[in-house]
Design a protein around this motif. Structure first.
Motif, short mmCIF file in Angstrom:
data_model
loop_
_atom_site.label_atom_id
_atom_site.label_comp_id
_atom_site.label_asym_id
_atom_site.label_seq_id
_atom_site.Cartn_x
_atom_site.Cartn_y
_atom_site.Cartn_z
N PRO A 14 71.29 -12.03 101.88
CA PRO A 14 70.95 -10.76 102.26
C PRO A 14 71.23 -9.81 101.14
O PRO A 14 72.01 -10.15 100.39
N ALA A 15 70.57 -8.69 101.04
CA ALA A 15 70.60 -7.70 99.97
C ALA A 15 70.26 -6.46 100.31
O ALA A 15 69.28 -6.03 101.26
N VAL A 16 70.90 -5.22 99.64
CA VAL A 16 70.65 -4.14 99.71
C VAL A 16 70.26 -3.17 98.53
O VAL A 16 71.03 -3.45 97.60
N PHE A 17 68.98 -2.83 98.34
CA PHE A 17 68.79 -2.03 97.09
C PHE A 17 68.39 -0.49 97.60
O PHE A 17 68.00 -0.29 98.59
N GLU A 18 68.74 0.24 96.61
CA GLU A 18 68.56 1.78 96.77
C GLU A 18 67.83 2.28 95.62
O GLU A 18 67.90 1.92 94.61
N VAL A 19 66.92 3.42 95.96
CA VAL A 19 66.21 4.23 95.06
C VAL A 19 66.92 5.75 94.85
O VAL A 19 67.03 6.06 95.90
N PHE A 20 67.02 6.02 93.75
CA PHE A 20 67.76 7.29 93.55
C PHE A 20 67.23 7.63 92.02
O PHE A 20 67.05 6.99 91.26
N ALA A 21 67.56 9.15 91.55
CA ALA A 21 67.57 9.42 90.62
C ALA A 21 68.96 10.02 89.97
O ALA A 21 69.50 10.86 90.70
N ARG A 22 69.05 9.74 88.70
CA ARG A 22 70.38 10.02 88.23
C ARG A 22 70.51 11.14 87.75
O ARG A 22 71.70 12.24 88.04
N ARG A 23 69.32 11.95 87.41
CA ARG A 23 69.19 13.44 87.25
C ARG A 23 67.76 13.86 87.45
O ARG A 23 66.89 13.12 87.42
N LEU A 24 67.71 14.92 87.45
CA LEU A 24 66.25 15.63 87.43
C LEU A 24 65.58 15.80 86.22
O LEU A 24 66.46 16.18 85.27
N PRO A 25 64.38 16.31 86.25
CA PRO A 25 63.74 16.46 84.66
C PRO A 25 64.51 17.81 84.28
O PRO A 25 65.00 18.62 85.02
N GLU A 26 64.62 18.27 83.03
CA GLU A 26 65.30 19.04 82.50
C GLU A 26 64.70 20.36 83.08
O GLU A 26 63.58 20.74 82.89
N GLY A 27 65.88 21.24 83.54
CA GLY A 27 65.53 22.70 84.17
C GLY A 27 65.06 22.44 85.40
O GLY A 27 64.88 23.83 85.91
N ARG A 28 64.78 21.51 86.20
CA ARG A 28 64.30 21.58 87.58
C ARG A 28 65.60 21.54 88.40
O ARG A 28 66.64 20.86 88.07
N ARG A 29 65.25 22.47 89.44
CA ARG A 29 66.45 22.49 90.30
C ARG A 29 66.28 21.72 91.75
O ARG A 29 67.15 21.51 92.36
N PHE A 30 65.30 21.18 91.82
CA PHE A 30 65.01 20.18 92.99
C PHE A 30 63.87 19.12 92.69
O PHE A 30 63.16 19.54 91.88
N GLY A 31 63.75 18.13 93.34
CA GLY A 31 62.90 16.99 93.41
C GLY A 31 62.00 17.16 94.81
O GLY A 31 62.62 17.41 95.72
N VAL A 32 60.86 16.52 94.81
CA VAL A 32 60.11 16.34 96.14
C VAL A 32 59.85 15.11 96.43
O VAL A 32 59.08 14.51 95.25
N VAL A 33 60.23 14.29 97.43
CA VAL A 33 60.03 12.97 97.73
C VAL A 33 58.26 12.80 98.17
O VAL A 33 58.07 13.71 98.88
N ALA A 34 57.83 12.15 97.49
CA ALA A 34 56.30 11.74 97.78
C ALA A 34 55.70 10.31 97.38
O ALA A 34 56.49 9.91 96.48
N GLY A 35 54.68 10.00 98.18
CA GLY A 35 54.33 8.69 97.87
C GLY A 35 54.77 7.69 98.96
O GLY A 35 54.20 6.64 99.23
N LEU A 36 55.50 7.93 99.83
CA LEU A 36 56.02 7.02 101.06
C LEU A 36 54.84 6.78 101.98
O LEU A 36 55.00 5.51 102.30
N GLY A 37 53.90 7.72 102.15
CA GLY A 37 52.74 7.29 102.99
C GLY A 37 52.08 6.07 102.24
O GLY A 37 51.55 5.27 102.98
N ARG A 38 51.81 6.45 101.07
CA ARG A 38 50.84 5.34 100.19
C ARG A 38 51.81 4.00 100.17
O ARG A 38 51.36 2.95 100.31
N LEU A 39 53.01 4.05 100.07
CA LEU A 39 53.99 2.98 99.82
C LEU A 39 54.01 2.16 100.87
O LEU A 39 53.98 0.82 101.01
N ARG A 40 54.05 2.73 102.35
CA ARG A 40 54.05 2.00 103.47
C ARG A 40 52.76 1.13 103.69
O ARG A 40 52.65 0.07 104.20
#
Length: 416
Positions: A14-40
């Motif tokens: 058994p295993a658990v993997f996680e997706v995360f970002a260590r940092r945002l692109p320079e100057g960005r205040r937030f990110g938007v999660v997108a692609g989950l609908g395509r991924l499923r």
């Protein structure tokens, strides 16, 4: 990696993997999660054909045992994720995959290629939407990227708040509203600009959008109104000083009685240009190059890391983590939580002990259970999620001005 796992027997651990970002692109205040609908959708169809397995074996990429494993591969694990359209920040456990070590490893490239591309476009699109305010945005980047990426980009831009796309395949596949205008080539193909406008109006009606800057903008506007009448839907300006040109165009249209004719601006727009055009009499924007290329959406930078693994099939999990310089990870499967104050997002953190947080809301939702999709919101629902998420940011985090990430997801009980 897979061949080694098959040979040493750990492939079924058994295993658990996680997706995360260590940092945002320079100057960005937030990110938007997108692609989950395509991924499923891609995950449900993720198989290896007999031809593919034979090719891998013939080139000695895998051995016989691994080839047999691939021939029967089906993802049978679980996926939890931040809802598509939700915001993410450095450290946010955007997506969690649970299953066997072998099947989880096989998903890395698929997961990252989809989430990194679509989240990068959506993040850029959201900033443009905030800059545009109540002025609609049209996604027009198909000719600036890969043909498949163009369709994905149109979907990502729409979920982040764009009104429509010029990509008809995105309309067919995902139901994104489609619009378009003629190119300069259309005007140049006719003997005169008047002939071109007359031909377009004859086909599309007077509510169409006429491109008026092939030769001279003022003359183009006069001709457009003469051909279509004062009820002309819109004119498009694609060059020059957009603010100055739009002001002159508005004055001329009003003078000609076309007071309801809208002005659409295109030409290498991004959130900074759109912000600068806030006081110009522009009714909508068409955005392409800087939305779908790397210059407009620097990489989302998401990574896919092993955070827990078992020592035997069905056995208990132990946390694992990287300790390398600048790339440290936190071991253990995480549950993410958020707290809002007066409707404004105030903190995000995660726990690794599974405990509930009574005064916060969990961020992840179940997406796949036992290999079957259990979370499939419509694109309109995803769009509403993004709209609400952006509305939950404080004003300072909604501007296009560069700054640090609004939040950073911290370890259990240490909200940022």
């Amino acid at each position: 990696m897979l061949t080694a796992f098959v040979r040493d027997g750990t492939v079924e651990h058994p295993a658990v993997f996680e997706v995360f970002a260590r940092r945002l692109p320079e100057g960005r205040r937030f990110g938007v999660v997108a692609g989950l609908g395509r991924l499923r959708e891609l995950l449900a169809d993720f198989r290896f054909t007999a031809e593919e397995v034979a090719w891998l074996r013939a080139r000695d990429v895998v051995d016989d045992a691994t080839a047999r494993w691939l021939a029967g591969f089906r993802f049978t694990g679980d996926v939890d994720a931040y809802p598509e359209g939700e915001l993410y920040f450095p450290g946010s456990p955007v997506l969690t995959v649970r299953g066997t070590l072998g099947e989880c490893v096989m998903l890395e490239t698929l997961v990252l290629s989809v989430l990194n591309h679509d989240s990068a476009v959506a993040g850029a699109a959201a900033r443009m939407v905030l800059a545009a305010g109540d002025r609609p945005l049209v996604e027009m980047g198909s000719r600036r990227t890969h043909e498949d990426a163009a369709v994905a980009a149109a979907r990502a831009a729409y979920l982040a708040g764009f009104a429509s796309t010029s990509n008809l395949a995105a309309g067919l596949r995902y139901g994104v509203p489609t619009v378009g205008t003629a190119a300069h080539a259309f005007t140049l193909a006719h003997a005169t600009e008047r002939d071109a406008f007359a031909s377009q109006v004859a086909v599309q009606g007077k509510d169409t959008t006429l491109l008026v800057d092939t030769y001279d903008v003022a003359e183009g506007i006069r001709t457009a109104v003469e051909v279509a009448g004062p009820g002309l839907g819109a004119v498009r300006i694609d060059s020059g000083d957009l603010a100055e040109t739009a002001s002159a165009a508005r004055a001329l249209l009003d003078e000609l009685g076309a007071r309801e004719t809208r002005i659409i601006a295109t030409s290498d727009l991004d959130e900074f240009v759109i912000t600068a055009l806030a006081d110009a009499p522009i009714d909508g924007y068409g955005v392409g190059t800087r939305l779908v290329t790397g210059s407009g959406h620097p990489t989302a930078g998401m990574v896919y890391k092993l955070v827990a693994v078992g020592s035997s099939p069905g056995g208990p999990l132990r946390p694992v983590a990287k300790k390398s310089h600048d790339k440290v990870s936190v071991g253990g499967a995480k549950t993410a939580w958020r707290r809002a104050v007066d409707g404004v997002l105030a903190a995000e953190w995660y726990r690794v002990d599974g405990r509930e947080e009574p005064d916060a809301r969990p961020v992840q939702v179940p997406v796949v259970r036992g290999g079957a999709v259990v979370h499939a919101p419509t694109l309109e629902e995803v769009r509403a999620t993004c709209r609400a998420a952006l509305a939950g940011l404080p004003p300072g985090a909604r501007t296009v001005a560069a700054g640090p990430a609004y939040l950073t997801a911290g370890l259990e009980g240490e909200p940022s």
